[in-house]
Design a protein around this motif. Structure first.
Motif, short mmCIF file in Angstrom:
data_model
loop_
_atom_site.label_atom_id
_atom_site.label_comp_id
_atom_site.label_asym_id
_atom_site.label_seq_id
_atom_site.Cartn_x
_atom_site.Cartn_y
_atom_site.Cartn_z
N ASP A 88 32.01 66.15 10.03
CA ASP A 88 32.37 65.89 11.42
C ASP A 88 31.15 66.12 12.31
OD1 ASP A 88 35.02 65.27 10.88
OD2 ASP A 88 35.64 67.37 10.98
N THR A 89 31.07 65.33 13.36
CA THR A 89 29.96 65.48 14.31
C THR A 89 30.52 65.72 15.71
OG1 THR A 89 29.86 63.08 14.71
CG2 THR A 89 28.44 63.97 12.97
N TYR A 90 29.65 66.21 16.57
CA TYR A 90 30.03 66.47 17.96
C TYR A 90 28.82 66.18 18.85
CZ TYR A 90 27.40 70.83 17.33
OH TYR A 90 26.41 71.74 17.07
N VAL A 91 29.08 66.01 20.13
CA VAL A 91 28.03 65.78 21.12
C VAL A 91 27.70 67.12 21.76
CG1 VAL A 91 27.40 64.61 23.26
CG2 VAL A 91 28.78 63.41 21.54
N PRO A 92 26.50 67.67 21.54
CA PRO A 92 26.16 68.98 22.11
C PRO A 92 26.14 68.94 23.64
CG PRO A 92 24.60 68.35 20.40
CD PRO A 92 25.41 67.13 20.72
N MET A 93 26.68 70.00 24.23
CA MET A 93 26.69 70.16 25.67
C MET A 93 25.95 71.45 26.04
SD MET A 93 28.37 67.41 26.45
CE MET A 93 29.24 67.39 28.01
N GLY A 94 25.96 71.78 27.30
CA GLY A 94 25.19 72.93 27.75
C GLY A 94 25.57 74.22 27.06
N GLN A 95 26.86 74.43 26.82
CA GLN A 95 27.30 75.68 26.20
C GLN A 95 26.86 75.79 24.74
OE1 GLN A 95 29.36 73.22 27.13
NE2 GLN A 95 31.19 73.06 25.82
N ASP A 96 26.38 74.68 24.16
CA ASP A 96 25.91 74.71 22.77
C ASP A 96 24.45 75.16 22.66
OD1 ASP A 96 28.30 73.67 21.45
OD2 ASP A 96 27.87 71.83 22.56
N VAL A 97 23.76 75.26 23.79
CA VAL A 97 22.36 75.72 23.78
C VAL A 97 22.36 77.23 23.61
CG1 VAL A 97 20.20 75.81 25.06
CG2 VAL A 97 21.66 73.77 25.22
N GLN A 98 21.79 77.70 22.51
CA GLN A 98 21.91 79.10 22.13
C GLN A 98 20.75 79.98 22.59
OE1 GLN A 98 24.81 80.13 20.51
NE2 GLN A 98 25.36 78.03 21.05
N ALA A 99 19.73 79.42 23.19
CA ALA A 99 18.58 80.19 23.65
C ALA A 99 18.60 80.29 25.18
CB ALA A 99 17.28 79.53 23.19
N PRO A 100 18.03 81.36 25.74
CA PRO A 100 18.03 81.51 27.20
C PRO A 100 17.16 80.46 27.88
CG PRO A 100 16.72 83.25 26.19
CD PRO A 100 17.41 82.53 25.08
N ARG A 101 17.68 79.87 28.94
CA ARG A 101 16.93 78.91 29.74
C ARG A 101 15.99 79.67 30.70
NH1 ARG A 101 18.89 73.28 28.98
NH2 ARG A 101 21.07 73.41 28.43
N ILE A 102 15.08 78.92 31.28
CA ILE A 102 14.17 79.52 32.27
C ILE A 102 14.96 80.21 33.36
CG2 ILE A 102 12.37 79.05 33.98
CD1 ILE A 102 11.63 76.56 32.32
N TRP A 103 16.00 79.54 33.87
CA TRP A 103 16.76 80.12 34.98
C TRP A 103 17.58 81.32 34.55
CZ3 TRP A 103 16.87 74.80 33.89
CH2 TRP A 103 17.91 74.35 33.06
N ASP A 104 17.92 81.44 33.27
CA ASP A 104 18.58 82.66 32.79
C ASP A 104 17.63 83.85 32.88
OD1 ASP A 104 21.01 81.37 32.08
OD2 ASP A 104 20.10 80.67 30.23
N ARG A 105 16.37 83.62 32.53
CA ARG A 105 15.35 84.67 32.63
C ARG A 105 15.13 85.08 34.09
NH1 ARG A 105 12.35 85.35 27.90
NH2 ARG A 105 12.86 83.86 26.24
N LEU A 106 15.19 84.11 34.99
CA LEU A 106 15.02 84.42 36.41
C LEU A 106 16.20 85.23 36.93
CD1 LEU A 106 13.68 81.04 37.86
CD2 LEU A 106 12.38 83.08 37.26
N ASP A 107 17.40 84.90 36.47
CA ASP A 107 18.58 85.64 36.89
C ASP A 107 18.44 87.10 36.51
OD1 ASP A 107 21.37 85.85 37.85
OD2 ASP A 107 21.84 86.19 35.73
N GLU A 108 17.92 87.36 35.31
CA GLU A 108 17.71 88.74 34.87
C GLU A 108 16.67 89.45 35.74
OE1 GLU A 108 16.63 88.43 30.79
OE2 GLU A 108 18.64 87.81 30.11
N ALA A 109 15.74 88.67 36.30
CA ALA A 109 14.70 89.25 37.15
C ALA A 109 15.11 89.29 38.63
CB ALA A 109 13.41 88.43 37.00
N GLY A 110 16.35 88.89 38.91
CA GLY A 110 16.82 88.92 40.28
C GLY A 110 16.30 87.79 41.15
N ARG A 111 15.94 86.68 40.52
CA ARG A 111 15.40 85.53 41.25
C ARG A 111 16.43 84.40 41.23
NH1 ARG A 111 9.71 86.66 40.26
NH2 ARG A 111 9.01 84.72 41.24
#
Length: 450
Positions: A88-111
């Motif tokens: 079976d196959t699926y179309v990957p969406m945002g929630q399937d991305v398992q690594a932190p995005r740039i903006w996730d790192r900024l959120d941790e830094a309070g930006r």
């Protein structure tokens, strides 16, 4: 800009990233008189062609660009991925991305981050200031957060994507008109939030460039009837990038990049039809629609773009190749792909990459065993029902390329040499003075002096 905005911006540098999906660097470099804003950006900052990733497909590229790591870490390999232990196959969406995005790192830094129209980001994240998801999203009503962003975008008739079906018509007039309207509205939305000046990172993507390239790129490269329409569209892109640059405050560095290059398409190559023709793949019945109909005696199958999987015993439900045979069978398939020629006698594959050389990380359990990087002109499809011929011609005349992606950084202290997509994330964080671990990324910062 008010006093508060100037003070908050003075504490740390900021970045505005503008994505131009699928734009090859050579297109912009070779026409400085047509695209003066890109020419100025290159003169006053750093600019160059960069490599994409394996495979050079937007659904895999944007997660890699925004995380700085390969698909083995992001868990996204293409527009269509395979379920573990299944056909079976699926179309990957945002929630399937398992690594932190740039903006996730900024959120941790309070930006704060404003993220607009980035492919493979649906559903919109709640840990960013505002986000409207891009490619693969449904309508704006579900793809935008918070409500204020949704309401504004709906008020200007913002579209997630161009109507690509219009590009299938022989007359490209309606398609080009829709592409301009989509681009215009995207710029209107970008400029609206850029001028709010309440973000630390603005990250927006023009995806319409990729769409125009798919249907008009050969017209550009080979003087087809739609060449002027193509060039006129890119004059608008150049104008909008120039206007974005002009509106940015002094504490903001502009970064412009594409996720892969582009070239003319001569043949679509239906890889599963080729595997079936060569005896690698068979189906349980003639009415097969997808991989779930694969027969047990099959030794290999393919998913786009150019991803090949050995039908491995213990990994695939009806695996026929034992672990002891795996290396030999994979070598045989690799050699067959390397020898494959098109109707014009040219080699289809520029190179064939083994999984160990392209993918590493905690999410490599669905990695393809081989990835074929095609020579220019051969677009690798998978193809199931309705694709009996290996080589075909479809409505598109442009295709992605691994080489010749684009990167501009409006900073003379950046050197873009031997760079690739993985270098963008750490470069952005360095430009913003955000700390990160030196082993966090598959690339490295391109800043040579500050």
């Amino acid at each position: 800009m008010g006093l508060f905005d100037r003070l908050r911006g003075a504490d740390h540098p900021r970045v505005a990233f503008v994505g131009i999906d699928g734009v090859p660097f050579s297109l912009l470099e070779e026409h400085p008189e047509e695209f003066p804003n890109f020419a100025t950006l290159a003169e006053e900052g750093g600019a160059g062609a960069i490599d994409s990733i394996v495979p050079p497909e937007s659904s895999a590229c944007w997660p890699a660009l925004t995380t700085g790591v390969n698909p083995g870490e992001t868990g996204v390999y293409g527009f269509q991925d395979r379920e573990v232990g299944s056909y079976d196959t699926y179309v990957p969406m945002g929630q399937d991305v398992q690594a932190p995005r740039i903006w996730d790192r900024l959120d941790e830094a309070g930006r704060e981050a404003t993220v607009m129209n980035v492919p493979v980001t649906f559903p919109p994240q709640r840990n960013v200031q505002r986000m409207v998801s891009g490619f693969l999203s449904p309508g704006v009503d579900k793809a935008a957060h918070p409500d204020e962003l949704r309401d504004y975008l709906q008020s200007i008739d913002y579209a997630i994507d161009v109507n690509a079906k219009l590009g299938h018509k022989e007359d490209k007039g309606d398609f080009v008109e829709d592409a301009h309207e989509t681009l215009d509205t995207r710029f209107e939305a970008f400029s609206h939030y850029l001028q709010k000046d309440d973000w630390d990172l603005f990250f927006g993507v023009f995806m319409t460039t990729d769409r125009v390239n798919h249907f008009l790129f050969k017209d550009y490269e080979r003087d087809g009837p739609n060449k002027e329409a193509f060039m006129d569209f890119y004059r608008s892109v150049d104008d909008y990038v120039g206007r974005i640059r002009e509106m940015l405050p002094d504490d903001v560095t502009l970064v412009v990049a594409s996720d892969h290059g582009f070239t003319s398409l001569d043949y679509e190559v239906h890889c599963n039809a080729w595997l079936e023709e060569e005896g690698w793949l068979s189906f349980e019945d003639d009415d097969h629609d997808d991989l779930t109909d694969i027969a047990e005696e099959s030794r290999a199958y393919s998913l786009i773009p150019g991803r090949f999987y050995i039908n491995l015993e213990g990994r695939e439900p009806r695996g026929s190749v034992s672990e002891d045979e795996y290396a030999t069978v994979r070598d045989e398939l690799k050699a067959a792909l390397e020898a494959l020629e098109g109707p014009d006698g040219k080699k289809v594959c520029a190179r064939v990459v083994e999984k160990e050389d392209a993918f590493r990380g905690a999410h490599d359990d669905i990695a393809p065993d081989l990835v074929a990087i095609p020579n220019h002109g051969f677009d690798l499809k998978s193809g199931f029902k309705g694709h009996d011929e290996v080589f075909d011609v479809g409505p598109r005349n442009g295709m992605h390329s691994f080489d010749n992606a684009t990167l501009f950084v409006d900073d003379p202290g950046v050197s873009i040499t031997d760079a690739d997509l993985f270098d963008i994330a750490p470069t952005i964080l360095d430009l913003m003075d955000v700390d990160y671990g030196r082993t966090d990324f598959d690339g490295g910062s391109l800043i040579t002096s500050k």
